[in-house]
Scaffold this motif. Structure first.
Motif, mmCIF file in Angstrom:
data_model
loop_
_atom_site.group_PDB
_atom_site.id
_atom_site.type_symbol
_atom_site.label_atom_id
_atom_site.label_comp_id
_atom_site.label_asym_id
_atom_site.label_seq_id
_atom_site.Cartn_x
_atom_site.Cartn_y
_atom_site.Cartn_z
ATOM 1 N N GLN A 79 0.817 -1.208 0.000
ATOM 2 C CA GLN A 79 0.000 0.000 0.000
ATOM 3 C C GLN A 79 0.855 1.265 0.000
ATOM 4 N N PHE A 80 2.077 1.155 0.524
ATOM 5 C CA PHE A 80 2.976 2.314 0.494
ATOM 6 C C PHE A 80 3.218 2.777 -0.943
ATOM 7 N N SER A 81 3.162 1.843 -1.895
ATOM 8 C CA SER A 81 3.294 2.194 -3.315
ATOM 9 C C SER A 81 1.950 2.445 -3.977
ATOM 10 N N MET A 82 0.964 1.603 -3.656
ATOM 11 C CA MET A 82 -0.342 1.741 -4.309
ATOM 12 C C MET A 82 -0.973 3.101 -4.051
ATOM 13 N N ILE A 83 -0.843 3.604 -2.845
ATOM 14 C CA ILE A 83 -1.485 4.875 -2.496
ATOM 15 C C ILE A 83 -0.953 6.021 -3.352
ATOM 16 N N PRO A 84 0.369 6.271 -3.371
ATOM 17 C CA PRO A 84 0.839 7.363 -4.237
ATOM 18 C C PRO A 84 0.638 7.086 -5.719
ATOM 19 N N LEU A 85 0.710 5.830 -6.147
ATOM 20 C CA LEU A 85 0.468 5.526 -7.556
ATOM 21 C C LEU A 85 -0.954 5.891 -7.966
ATOM 22 N N ASN A 86 -1.899 5.712 -7.057
ATOM 23 C CA ASN A 86 -3.292 6.042 -7.354
ATOM 24 C C ASN A 86 -3.585 7.531 -7.202
ATOM 25 N N PHE A 87 -2.944 8.193 -6.242
ATOM 26 C CA PHE A 87 -3.412 9.540 -5.863
ATOM 27 C C PHE A 87 -2.405 10.662 -6.080
ATOM 28 N N LEU A 88 -1.204 10.375 -6.591
ATOM 29 C CA LEU A 88 -0.224 11.447 -6.810
ATOM 30 C C LEU A 88 0.097 11.670 -8.285
ATOM 31 N N SER A 89 -0.672 11.080 -9.163
ATOM 32 C CA SER A 89 -0.412 11.309 -10.592
ATOM 33 C C SER A 89 -0.783 12.742 -10.979
ATOM 34 N N GLY A 90 -0.244 13.177 -12.089
ATOM 35 C CA GLY A 90 -0.601 14.497 -12.622
ATOM 36 C C GLY A 90 -0.101 15.663 -11.798
ATOM 37 N N ASP A 109 8.630 5.742 0.125
ATOM 38 C CA ASP A 109 8.070 5.297 -1.152
ATOM 39 C C ASP A 109 7.302 6.423 -1.840
ATOM 40 N N ALA A 110 6.582 7.210 -1.055
ATOM 41 C CA ALA A 110 5.766 8.283 -1.643
ATOM 42 C C ALA A 110 6.609 9.338 -2.340
ATOM 43 N N ILE A 111 7.767 9.684 -1.762
ATOM 44 C CA ILE A 111 8.579 10.759 -2.351
ATOM 45 C C ILE A 111 9.171 10.360 -3.698
ATOM 46 N N LYS A 112 9.189 9.060 -4.001
ATOM 47 C CA LYS A 112 9.663 8.615 -5.307
ATOM 48 C C LYS A 112 8.603 8.792 -6.390
ATOM 49 N N LEU A 113 7.364 9.060 -5.970
ATOM 50 C CA LEU A 113 6.246 9.071 -6.911
ATOM 51 C C LEU A 113 5.511 10.406 -6.984
ATOM 52 N N GLY A 114 5.859 11.347 -6.117
ATOM 53 C CA GLY A 114 5.184 12.640 -6.155
ATOM 54 C C GLY A 114 5.700 13.578 -5.081
ATOM 55 N N LYS A 115 5.081 14.728 -4.988
ATOM 56 C CA LYS A 115 5.491 15.732 -4.014
ATOM 57 C C LYS A 115 4.867 15.438 -2.661
ATOM 58 N N VAL A 116 5.690 15.498 -1.601
ATOM 59 C CA VAL A 116 5.229 15.212 -0.247
ATOM 60 C C VAL A 116 5.543 16.392 0.667
#
Length: 361
Positions: A79-90, A109-116
């Motif tokens: 879920q550490f990956s699924m959450i930002p993959l679903n909600f940090l796009s764009g 994990d989140a900082i690799k996929l979007g702004k935190v």
């Protein structure tokens, strides 16, 4: 066989009656001629287990109708990956509270996929206290506000929740899910690995508000898309059959034992017994966590030296008390006292702590 008193942080204690029920039905499930673990997940036998588990979580936890309950493989760590993959796009952002080891792993994990945006970081105080929830303010426009309700390693637990306005709270409740009532109106999503309070490892429970599903990344792959799991009642692919089966038995027991309020009362009594022993020990035992946010699930404490701690743990093991060694990253001792741990085991631990102190003082 004499069963040990299990204080491990996870995978953790399961009720003896549940283990015996699983054993009885392992080879021939309910007279079907097959083990449930080799039966089709489309079969009537498994369908009953699956849907019963979903319905019991909704009933016992008081999950509102506008939330979907999902079973997803991979545990909370996925879920550490699924959450930002679903909600940090764009180019979207999220907020984080850093309260210990597990929130930091989710953050990394989140900082690799979007702004935190880091709203709180307890690093300077070694993650031993939490802020007043009323002092926390969400960033306008953030996709979500991430919290970890209970830090298993540090023994620290949120007792109340911030008001984040239009920014939905997403909360990792892996180590205290279904240990107390929660105000679902505060949350957009909660998630948890099963292996602390609900069963064996291998499945994560996700409880997500329906409007959150509308915000999922439209370009995400199928298994990582919450919408797919919600649409298919968590049967998009073969689910983790065994942990869901064990969870169904635990949920039935929770209901029979009086439900969530009874669980909360027992958990508070168990933790109070140990904390009272620590506080009355004259600093023979010490808890590093601020009193106001001590965990009811994971009681961490230290003794005067690592040698004394090793002796304490070794002597406890002789008495069939296992899992009392603190996490390697922080040392000390830790008693994990999840829902299924009998109060008699906690009382045995308290008696041993008093005896050990008397012997060593």
């Amino acid at each position: 066989m004499s069963h040990a008193k299990n204080f491990y942080a996870g995978p953790s204690v399961l009720p003896i009656s549940i283990l015996e029920e699983i054993q009885k039905n392992m080879v021939d499930y309910m007279g079907s001629g097959l083990s449930l673990m080799e039966t089709s997940h489309r079969s009537p036998e498994y369908d009953e287990v699956h849907m019963n588990s979903l319905n019991l979580i909704r009933e016992i936890y008081g999950v509102p109708d506008n939330f979907k309950i999902l079973f997803i493989g991979g545990g909370a760590t996925m879920q550490f990956s699924m959450i930002p993959l679903n909600f940090l796009s764009g180019g979207r952002s999220c907020d984080f509270t850093l309260t210990g080891a597990w929130s930091k792993k989710a953050y990394n994990d989140a900082i690799k996929l979007g702004k935190v945006n880091v709203i709180f970081d307890g690093k300077d105080e070694s993650y031993t206290r939490l802020p007043d929830p009323a002092s926390l303010k969400a960033t306008p426009g953030a996709s979500y506000f991430h919290m970890t309700s209970n830090e298993t390693i540090g023994g620290i637990q949120w007792k109340d929740w911030p008001d984040t306005g239009d920014v939905p709270i997403i909360c990792d409740m892996s180590s205290d899910i279904m240990s107390r009532p929660i105000p679902f109106e505060k949350f957009g999503m909660i998630y948890a690995g099963a292996q602390k309070n609900l069963g064996p490892s291998g499945v994560a429970i996700v409880i997500i508000r329906e409007d959150m599903l509308e915000k999922c990344n439209p370009d995400i792959t199928a298994y990582l898309d919450y919408r797919i799991h919600a649409k298919k009642d968590s049967l998009y692919n073969t689910p983790p059959v065994f942990p869901i089966y064990a969870m169904s038995l635990i949920l039935q027991k929770v209901k029979a034992d009086g439900g969530l309020k009874s669980i909360q009362n027992r958990n508070e009594e168990k933790s109070r017994l140990i904390y009272d022993t620590i506080d009355k020990s004259g600093n023979f035992y010490k808890s590093p966590v601020d009193v106001s946010v001590r965990s009811d699930m994971n009681v961490v404490f230290t003794l005067d030296s690592t040698d004394l701690e090793k002796e304490f743990i070794a002597e406890a093991k002789k008495r069939q008390m296992v899992g009392l060694k603190g996490h390697v990253s922080v040392g000390g001792c830790r008693a994990s006292i999840y829902n299924s741990l009998p109060i008699s085991d906690v009382m045995a631990l308290v008696d041993f702590m008093n005896e050990f102190q008397k012997e060593k003082s």
